[in-house]
Design a protein around this motif. Structure first.
Motif, PDB file in Angstrom:
ATOM      1  N   LYS A  81       0.838  -1.186   0.000  1.00  0.00           N
ATOM      2  CA  LYS A  81       0.000   0.000   0.000  1.00  0.00           C
ATOM      3  C   LYS A  81       0.884   1.251   0.000  1.00  0.00           C
ATOM      4  O   LYS A  81       1.922   1.295   0.637  1.00  0.00           O
ATOM      5  N   GLY A  82       0.442   2.269  -0.735  1.00  0.00           N
ATOM      6  CA  GLY A  82       1.206   3.512  -0.786  1.00  0.00           C
ATOM      7  C   GLY A  82       2.115   3.632  -1.988  1.00  0.00           C
ATOM      8  O   GLY A  82       2.924   4.554  -2.066  1.00  0.00           O
ATOM      9  N   ALA A 140       7.149   1.259  -6.280  1.00  0.00           N
ATOM     10  CA  ALA A 140       6.470   0.405  -5.302  1.00  0.00           C
ATOM     11  C   ALA A 140       7.450  -0.442  -4.519  1.00  0.00           C
ATOM     12  O   ALA A 140       8.503  -0.848  -5.024  1.00  0.00           O
ATOM     13  N   ASN A 141       7.085  -0.700  -3.262  1.00  0.00           N
ATOM     14  CA  ASN A 141       7.719  -1.747  -2.476  1.00  0.00           C
ATOM     15  C   ASN A 141       6.986  -3.047  -2.768  1.00  0.00           C
ATOM     16  O   ASN A 141       5.753  -3.063  -2.849  1.00  0.00           O
ATOM     17  N   LYS A 196      12.813  10.757  -2.451  1.00  0.00           N
ATOM     18  CA  LYS A 196      13.707  10.020  -1.559  1.00  0.00           C
ATOM     19  C   LYS A 196      12.984   9.691  -0.259  1.00  0.00           C
ATOM     20  O   LYS A 196      12.356  10.549   0.361  1.00  0.00           O
ATOM     21  N   GLY A 197      13.044   8.440   0.147  1.00  0.00           N
ATOM     22  CA  GLY A 197      12.382   7.999   1.369  1.00  0.00           C
ATOM     23  C   GLY A 197      10.960   7.528   1.153  1.00  0.00           C
ATOM     24  O   GLY A 197      10.340   6.992   2.064  1.00  0.00           O
ATOM     25  N   GLY A 198      10.443   7.687  -0.065  1.00  0.00           N
ATOM     26  CA  GLY A 198       9.071   7.266  -0.357  1.00  0.00           C
ATOM     27  C   GLY A 198       9.004   5.809  -0.783  1.00  0.00           C
ATOM     28  O   GLY A 198       9.998   5.071  -0.763  1.00  0.00           O
ATOM     29  N   SER A 199       7.831   5.387  -1.184  1.00  0.00           N
ATOM     30  CA  SER A 199       7.619   4.005  -1.608  1.00  0.00           C
ATOM     31  C   SER A 199       8.510   3.673  -2.805  1.00  0.00           C
ATOM     32  O   SER A 199       8.676   4.478  -3.722  1.00  0.00           O
ATOM     33  N   SER A 233       2.024  11.333  -2.805  1.00  0.00           N
ATOM     34  CA  SER A 233       3.079  11.805  -3.695  1.00  0.00           C
ATOM     35  C   SER A 233       3.156  13.321  -3.580  1.00  0.00           C
ATOM     36  O   SER A 233       2.208  13.971  -3.129  1.00  0.00           O
ATOM     37  N   GLU A 234       4.280  13.884  -3.993  1.00  0.00           N
ATOM     38  CA  GLU A 234       4.430  15.340  -3.958  1.00  0.00           C
ATOM     39  C   GLU A 234       3.412  16.008  -4.866  1.00  0.00           C
ATOM     40  O   GLU A 234       2.897  17.082  -4.570  1.00  0.00           O
TER      41      GLU A 234
END
Length: 336
Positions: free
Chosen positions: A80-81, A108-109, A159-162, A320-321
């Motif tokens: 998710k995310g 995605a992760n 950076k640091g996001g999914s 997201s930004e």
């Protein structure tokens, strides 16, 4: 005769002494040239990505489907995310240099579905075999340096996001698909024994969609839908309206002057970054700032009200930004 021999010997000695000095001078000159050449080589090698030419990659004739082009292997799923954006930026390793590409973005992760075990080898082999089967070309398989990470990482807005990857201790496999119908497609993934990460960009040029807000558009929106969504620029984390923001307020004032019966509520909204109570107060202060500017532009205070919702009513998910920017808005709601 002895005197002549002595003079000749002395001359030979002087020549023999001068010759190494001259040779030393030549050697130093040659060393300097070598040093300059060496520095020139290092300068040329400073950006290995400059040697990359996308035209060297052949077009794929396979049917690759539609963006994001890949279904994950059976038993795996995106967490998710996951980020899916119409236009964003992502960095990919070209000859070990993290290089930005823009367009449609998916990040995605990846993990195992509930009840299954994650296998690093299964994920990596599934991805690689499929990509090669549809004509993708592997252009990088390895790690970037710590120096390269330090150079580029602050340029990456995600950076640091999914799906975030591109660290110095992380093996990245990077593939490119060139399609005459879909354009250039950049795919990279990484994995360990806990899970994987996947990034996909379908390269596209930026298309400007921002236009000037006009009073006529505001009146039309309020008449047809009962509200008008506006993006008014404020100073960062403050309620001061910028010069660009005041131009929008002038258009709101003109809209209210066109329809003297209009009564509106001005709603302030933020994204979910930071403290919720702070955001709510900030949104209320910004809505009040719009009211004050409208009054200064000749609008009766009785026709205006202000309220702040902070991040309580997002237009879209704050994942997201791009979406967060959509949520940082001012809404005009028609009361009468």
């Amino acid at each position: 005769m002895k005197k002549t021999a002595f003079i000749l010997g002395l001359s030979a000695l002087i020549v023999s002494c001068n010759q190494p000095a001259k040779q030393q001078e030549n050697n130093e000159h040659n060393a300097l040239e070598t040093s300059v050449e060496s520095n020139e080589v290092k300068t040329e090698e400073a950006n290995p990505a400059a040697d990359f030419n996308i035209e060297d990659i052949a077009f794929s004739t396979a049917d690759i489907g539609d963006f994001p082009f890949i279904n994950l292997p059976e038993g795996l799923e995106a967490h998710k995310g996951a980020i899916q954006s119409k236009f964003d930026i992502c960095f990919f390793p070209i000859n070990g240099v993290m290089t930005p590409f823009e367009g449609k973005l998916y990040k995605a992760n990846v993990g195992a579905v509930r009840g299954e075990e994650y296998s690093q080898r299964y994920f990596e082999k599934s991805m690689e075999d499929y990509l090669l089967s549809v004509g993708a070309v592997k252009v990088f398989d390895g790690e970037i340096t710590r120096e390269e990470y330090d150079r580029y990482n602050k340029q990456d807005p995600n950076k640091g996001g999914s799906g975030d990857m591109g660290y110095w201790n992380q093996n990245i496999q990077f593939f490119i698909i060139r399609s005459k119908d879909k354009g250039n497609i950049y795919i990279q993934f990484t994995s360990n024994n806990a899970g994987g990460k996947l990034n996909i960009v379908q390269e596209e040029a930026f298309k400007q969609t921002v236009t000037k807000v006009t009073a006529d558009e505001i009146v039309k929106d309020l008449s047809e839908t009962g509200k008008s969504i506006l993006y008014i620029n404020f100073d960062v984390d403050k309620s001061n309206i910028t010069a660009e923001g005041r131009e929008v307020v002038i258009q709101i004032a003109e809209a209210l002057q066109k329809d003297k019966n209009l009564i509106i509520a001005i709603e302030g909204h933020t994204d979910n970054t930071g403290d919720a109570l702070h955001n709510k107060k900030l949104s209320k202060d910004r809505a009040n700032a719009v009211v004050d500017n409208l009054i200064a532009n000749g609008i009766d205070k009785a026709r205006l009200s202000a309220i702040g919702f902070g991040s309580e009513k997002p237009l879209v998910a704050n994942n997201s930004e791009e979406n967060k920017a959509k949520n940082r808005r001012v809404e005009l709601i028609r009361v009468k």
